[in-house]
Design a protein around this motif. Structure first.
Motif, PDB file in Angstrom:
ATOM      1  N   GLY A   1       0.831  -1.205   0.000  1.00  0.00           N
ATOM      2  CA  GLY A   1       0.000   0.000   0.000  1.00  0.00           C
ATOM      3  C   GLY A   1       0.860   1.248   0.000  1.00  0.00           C
ATOM      4  O   GLY A   1       1.723   1.406   0.870  1.00  0.00           O
TER       5      GLY A   1
ATOM      6  N   ALA B   1       0.723  -3.740  -8.345  1.00  0.00           N
ATOM      7  CA  ALA B   1       0.987  -4.955  -7.550  1.00  0.00           C
ATOM      8  C   ALA B   1      -0.112  -5.123  -6.511  1.00  0.00           C
ATOM      9  O   ALA B   1      -0.068  -4.507  -5.441  1.00  0.00           O
ATOM     10  CB  ALA B   1       2.350  -4.836  -6.865  1.00  0.00           C
TER      11      ALA B   1
ATOM     12  N   ILE C   1      -1.058   7.165   2.396  1.00  0.00           N
ATOM     13  CA  ILE C   1      -0.333   8.039   3.325  1.00  0.00           C
ATOM     14  C   ILE C   1       0.439   7.211   4.350  1.00  0.00           C
ATOM     15  O   ILE C   1       1.607   7.488   4.640  1.00  0.00           O
ATOM     16  CB  ILE C   1      -1.327   8.996   4.020  1.00  0.00           C
ATOM     17  CG1 ILE C   1      -1.881   9.966   2.973  1.00  0.00           C
ATOM     18  CG2 ILE C   1      -0.657   9.755   5.162  1.00  0.00           C
ATOM     19  CD1 ILE C   1      -3.104  10.727   3.411  1.00  0.00           C
ATOM     20  N   GLY C   2      -0.200   6.152   4.870  1.00  0.00           N
ATOM     21  CA  GLY C   2       0.473   5.327   5.873  1.00  0.00           C
ATOM     22  C   GLY C   2       1.658   4.574   5.291  1.00  0.00           C
ATOM     23  O   GLY C   2       2.747   4.553   5.873  1.00  0.00           O
TER      24      GLY C   2
ATOM     25  N   GLY D   1     -10.891  14.117  11.531  1.00  0.00           N
ATOM     26  CA  GLY D   1      -9.828  14.481  10.584  1.00  0.00           C
ATOM     27  C   GLY D   1      -8.478  13.969  11.057  1.00  0.00           C
ATOM     28  O   GLY D   1      -7.455  14.647  10.959  1.00  0.00           O
ATOM     29  N   GLN D   2      -8.451  12.743  11.573  1.00  0.00           N
ATOM     30  CA  GLN D   2      -7.225  12.227  12.183  1.00  0.00           C
ATOM     31  C   GLN D   2      -6.696  10.948  11.529  1.00  0.00           C
ATOM     32  O   GLN D   2      -5.635  10.462  11.909  1.00  0.00           O
ATOM     33  CB  GLN D   2      -7.467  11.963  13.675  1.00  0.00           C
ATOM     34  CG  GLN D   2      -7.198  13.160  14.565  1.00  0.00           C
ATOM     35  CD  GLN D   2      -5.711  13.459  14.718  1.00  0.00           C
ATOM     36  OE1 GLN D   2      -4.858  12.663  14.376  1.00  0.00           O
ATOM     37  NE2 GLN D   2      -5.394  14.639  15.225  1.00  0.00           N
ATOM     38  N   GLY D   3      -7.417  10.386  10.561  1.00  0.00           N
ATOM     39  CA  GLY D   3      -7.000   9.085  10.017  1.00  0.00           C
ATOM     40  C   GLY D   3      -5.579   9.091   9.471  1.00  0.00           C
ATOM     41  O   GLY D   3      -4.786   8.184   9.725  1.00  0.00           O
ATOM     42  N   ALA D   4      -5.247  10.134   8.732  1.00  0.00           N
ATOM     43  CA  ALA D   4      -3.915  10.202   8.124  1.00  0.00           C
ATOM     44  C   ALA D   4      -2.849  10.434   9.191  1.00  0.00           C
ATOM     45  O   ALA D   4      -1.789   9.797   9.181  1.00  0.00           O
ATOM     46  CB  ALA D   4      -3.885  11.319   7.088  1.00  0.00           C
TER      47      ALA D   4
ATOM     48  N   ALA E   1      -1.723  -7.086  -3.771  1.00  0.00           N
ATOM     49  CA  ALA E   1      -1.479  -8.202  -2.849  1.00  0.00           C
ATOM     50  C   ALA E   1      -2.774  -8.979  -2.644  1.00  0.00           C
ATOM     51  O   ALA E   1      -3.860  -8.399  -2.573  1.00  0.00           O
ATOM     52  CB  ALA E   1      -0.971  -7.659  -1.518  1.00  0.00           C
TER      53      ALA E   1
ATOM     54  N   GLU F   1       2.128  -1.374  -4.519  1.00  0.00           N
ATOM     55  CA  GLU F   1       0.857  -0.652  -4.602  1.00  0.00           C
ATOM     56  C   GLU F   1      -0.006  -1.231  -5.717  1.00  0.00           C
ATOM     57  O   GLU F   1       0.462  -1.433  -6.837  1.00  0.00           O
ATOM     58  CB  GLU F   1       1.142   0.835  -4.827  1.00  0.00           C
ATOM     59  CG  GLU F   1      -0.023   1.677  -5.310  1.00  0.00           C
ATOM     60  CD  GLU F   1      -1.215   1.714  -4.355  1.00  0.00           C
ATOM     61  OE1 GLU F   1      -1.008   1.865  -3.138  1.00  0.00           O
ATOM     62  OE2 GLU F   1      -2.358   1.561  -4.842  1.00  0.00           O
ATOM     63  N   ARG F   2      -1.276  -1.433  -5.389  1.00  0.00           N
ATOM     64  CA  ARG F   2      -2.235  -1.991  -6.347  1.00  0.00           C
ATOM     65  C   ARG F   2      -2.454  -1.080  -7.560  1.00  0.00           C
ATOM     66  O   ARG F   2      -2.540  -1.544  -8.688  1.00  0.00           O
ATOM     67  CB  ARG F   2      -3.546  -2.198  -5.593  1.00  0.00           C
ATOM     68  CG  ARG F   2      -4.738  -2.553  -6.417  1.00  0.00           C
ATOM     69  CD  ARG F   2      -5.962  -2.683  -5.537  1.00  0.00           C
ATOM     70  NE  ARG F   2      -6.360  -1.411  -4.932  1.00  0.00           N
ATOM     71  CZ  ARG F   2      -7.363  -1.264  -4.096  1.00  0.00           C
ATOM     72  NH1 ARG F   2      -8.072  -2.308  -3.730  1.00  0.00           N
ATOM     73  NH2 ARG F   2      -7.671  -0.094  -3.617  1.00  0.00           N
TER      74      ARG F   2
ATOM     75  N   ASP G   1      -5.230   2.696   8.126  1.00  0.00           N
ATOM     76  CA  ASP G   1      -6.621   2.228   8.004  1.00  0.00           C
ATOM     77  C   ASP G   1      -6.722   0.710   7.966  1.00  0.00           C
ATOM     78  O   ASP G   1      -7.767   0.151   8.316  1.00  0.00           O
ATOM     79  CB  ASP G   1      -7.253   2.789   6.724  1.00  0.00           C
ATOM     80  CG  ASP G   1      -7.761   4.213   6.908  1.00  0.00           C
ATOM     81  OD1 ASP G   1      -7.513   4.805   7.976  1.00  0.00           O
ATOM     82  OD2 ASP G   1      -8.404   4.738   5.972  1.00  0.00           O
TER      83      ASP G   1
ATOM     84  N   SER H   1      -6.964  17.469   6.499  1.00  0.00           N
ATOM     85  CA  SER H   1      -6.276  18.207   7.558  1.00  0.00           C
ATOM     86  C   SER H   1      -5.196  17.287   8.089  1.00  0.00           C
ATOM     87  O   SER H   1      -5.403  16.086   8.223  1.00  0.00           O
ATOM     88  CB  SER H   1      -7.272  18.541   8.669  1.00  0.00           C
ATOM     89  OG  SER H   1      -7.886  17.359   9.124  1.00  0.00           O
TER      90      SER H   1
ATOM     91  N   ASP I   1      -2.558  -1.388   3.484  1.00  0.00           N
ATOM     92  CA  ASP I   1      -3.390  -1.406   2.281  1.00  0.00           C
ATOM     93  C   ASP I   1      -4.830  -0.994   2.556  1.00  0.00           C
ATOM     94  O   ASP I   1      -5.755  -1.452   1.891  1.00  0.00           O
ATOM     95  CB  ASP I   1      -3.299  -2.764   1.561  1.00  0.00           C
ATOM     96  CG  ASP I   1      -3.447  -3.965   2.473  1.00  0.00           C
ATOM     97  OD1 ASP I   1      -3.337  -3.799   3.704  1.00  0.00           O
ATOM     98  OD2 ASP I   1      -3.672  -5.071   1.965  1.00  0.00           O
TER      99      ASP I   1
ATOM    100  N   ARG J   1      -4.085  16.238  -0.925  1.00  0.00           N
ATOM    101  CA  ARG J   1      -3.427  14.930  -0.740  1.00  0.00           C
ATOM    102  C   ARG J   1      -2.241  14.759  -1.684  1.00  0.00           C
ATOM    103  O   ARG J   1      -1.240  14.144  -1.322  1.00  0.00           O
ATOM    104  CB  ARG J   1      -4.428  13.795  -0.978  1.00  0.00           C
ATOM    105  CG  ARG J   1      -5.338  13.583   0.201  1.00  0.00           C
ATOM    106  CD  ARG J   1      -6.460  12.625  -0.146  1.00  0.00           C
ATOM    107  NE  ARG J   1      -7.446  12.636   0.915  1.00  0.00           N
ATOM    108  CZ  ARG J   1      -7.544  11.709   1.852  1.00  0.00           C
ATOM    109  NH1 ARG J   1      -6.752  10.676   1.854  1.00  0.00           N
ATOM    110  NH2 ARG J   1      -8.469  11.800   2.795  1.00  0.00           N
TER     111      ARG J   1
END
Ligand SMILES: Cc1cc2nc3c(=O)[nH]c(=O)nc-3n(C[C@H](O)[C@H](O)[C@H](O)COP(=O)(O)OP(=O)(O)OC[C@H]3O[C@@H](n4cnc5c(N)ncnc54)[C@H](O)[C@@H]3O)c2cc1C
Length: 394
Positions: A13, A128, A16-17, A299-302, A130, A36-37, A289, A49, A159, A108
């Motif tokens: 993946g 790619a 961002i992570g 607004g905190q996932g990233a 997975a 990365e797919r 994720d 954010s 991913d 982004r």
């Protein structure tokens, strides 16, 4: 004396992570490969954010993306009624100054290009996809949809929401879908009510709208609307439906939608998953994720995915026993991520509520809550060092 060969980490993946993990792991001397797919690195979802906690976490490894040289700093966030009347302003700048790191609103694509630059020579293999992995005594093997494989010492599943690595680890799961859609767009557009660094949330009943001036002539807007989960999962409506949803809202809200060509509006279903308590086995772990999807309300996932990547690098730095290092990382992250996922879930419920008593309670709270209460809620999220100090260590 022979030293241990460099650890070879496979990251699945390049979101961002995954890209942040490429940067942080490389910084501690790990050999990283990213798979990365997608056939092209095209960030989905407009803007976001990115809060102080991500900046602080990266700094613990001496990594500075120098975001302030490229993107807009978030200084205030206004909460407004749907017609634009001010309810409350959160003074982000003062909180961020106290913590010593700004928060940002950015595209982004901008974050992706800064991360790719910081990842330097880390190879990113596109196309790619997975499908799963096999762990053995000699490390771990990832399988891809085209029949190829990659072999490494550790595997990091970054991913995303529908992670194939998580599925191999935890089996099939049913996501939680509260039943609302989120539309996002980043039109090139200006409006007198959206000055530089403007950030605002407009609250309606079962729907809300957000606006952020992300600089370079672009505005990020997002809007939500309650609807049956199956409709939100595959929204096929028109811009006219979106215009209708916010008809009569503040003029800048209506103007944002009108300024956006329909094909530039992306729809996401709101969703998260029951919290996963076991993120890994042997040489395999999860991040971002894939490990802890959350509602978008905070607004905190990233930022939390970036925190994961920093903590993972600290645990793998110089590690001899790689599975033990990965379990240490997971233990260190469980309490923090569990609480942020739960907070995002609760806030999402409150923000989308249609119940009049809750709507009144929300308005009263945000109008009258002492500043210290609101500041504390934000500091709990943004103060990475306090969160890290509370982490469970092995
Ligand atoms: C509408 C919306 C608004 C948001 N706003 C914000 C915000 O303001 N602030 C914030 O911090 N967060 C926000 N988030 C959340 C944030 O986008 C995510 O938490 C963050 O992107 C997670 O990063 P990730 O790398 O874990 O996953 P992703 O960014 O989803 O990346 C996963 C990557 O893995 C790839 N992939 C998937 N499956 C495979 C496979 N089988 N093999 C190989 N590659 C694969 C994908 O193509 C993708 O590139 C928002 C999310 C949404 C939907």
């Amino acid at each position: 004396m022979t030293s241990r060969p460099k650890v070879r980490a496979l990251v699945v993946g390049a979101g961002i992570g995954g890209l942040t993990a490429a940067v942080t792991l490389r910084s501690v001397g790990v050999d990283v490969e990213v798979y990365e797919r997608a056939r092209e690195l095209k960030p989905a979802g407009g803007a976001l954010s990115l809060m102080s906690n991500a900046v602080l976490a990266l700094r613990t490894l001496g990594i500075d993306l120098k975001l302030e040289e490229h993107v807009e700093i978030l200084e205030q966030l206004h909460f407004r009624t749907k017609r634009g009347k001010l309810i409350r302003t959160l003074e982000f700048k003062e909180i961020c100054d106290r913590l010593g790191a700004p928060s940002f609103g950015l595209h982004r694509a901008e974050l992706q290009s800064l991360l790719l630059a910081a990842a330097g020579d880390v190879p990113v293999t596109l196309g790619a996809q997975a499908t799963g992995y096999e762990a053995g005594a000699d490390g771990v093997r990832v399988r891809f949809a085209d029949g190829s494989e990659a072999h490494g010492d550790v595997l990091i599943g970054a991913d995303g929401f529908n992670s194939a690595i998580r599925r191999t680890l935890a089996g099939p799961e049913t996501p939680f879908e509260p039943g609302y859609v989120c539309w996002v767009a980043t039109p090139h557009f200006s409006h007198p009510a959206i000055p530089k660094q403007y950030g605002a949330h407009y609250w309606g009943r079962g729907r809300r709208f957000g606006i952020a001036n992300i600089g370079k002539g672009q505005v990020y807007w997002w809007g939500t609307k309650n609807m049956p989960a199956e409709q939100a999962r595959d929204w096929q409506g028109t811009r006219a439906e979106i215009e209708q949803t916010y008809a009569g809202w503040a003029p800048e809200v209506e103007a944002c939608i009108q300024a956006t060509p329909p094909e530039e509006i992306t729809a996401f279903p709101a969703r998260d998953r029951p919290f996963l308590e076991r993120w890994g086995e042997g040489p395999v772990t999860l991040l971002g994720d894939a490990a802890h999807p959350m509602m978008t309300s905070l607004g905190q996932g990233a930022a939390i995915a970036m925190e994961d990547a920093a903590v993972l690098a600290h645990h793998l730095k110089g590690a001899e026993d790689l599975p033990a290092a990965l379990r240490g990382y997971e233990r260190a992250r469980l309490a923090r991520t569990r609480s942020v996922v739960a907070a995002a879930h609760s806030l999402s419920e409150l923000e989308q509520t249609e119940r009049l008593t809750q709507l009144a309670g929300r308005r009263l709270f945000f109008t009258f809550a002492p500043r210290s209460v609101l500041d504390k809620q934000n500091i709990d999220l943004l103060d990475y060092h306090a969160a890290a100090a509370a982490e469970v260590t092995p």
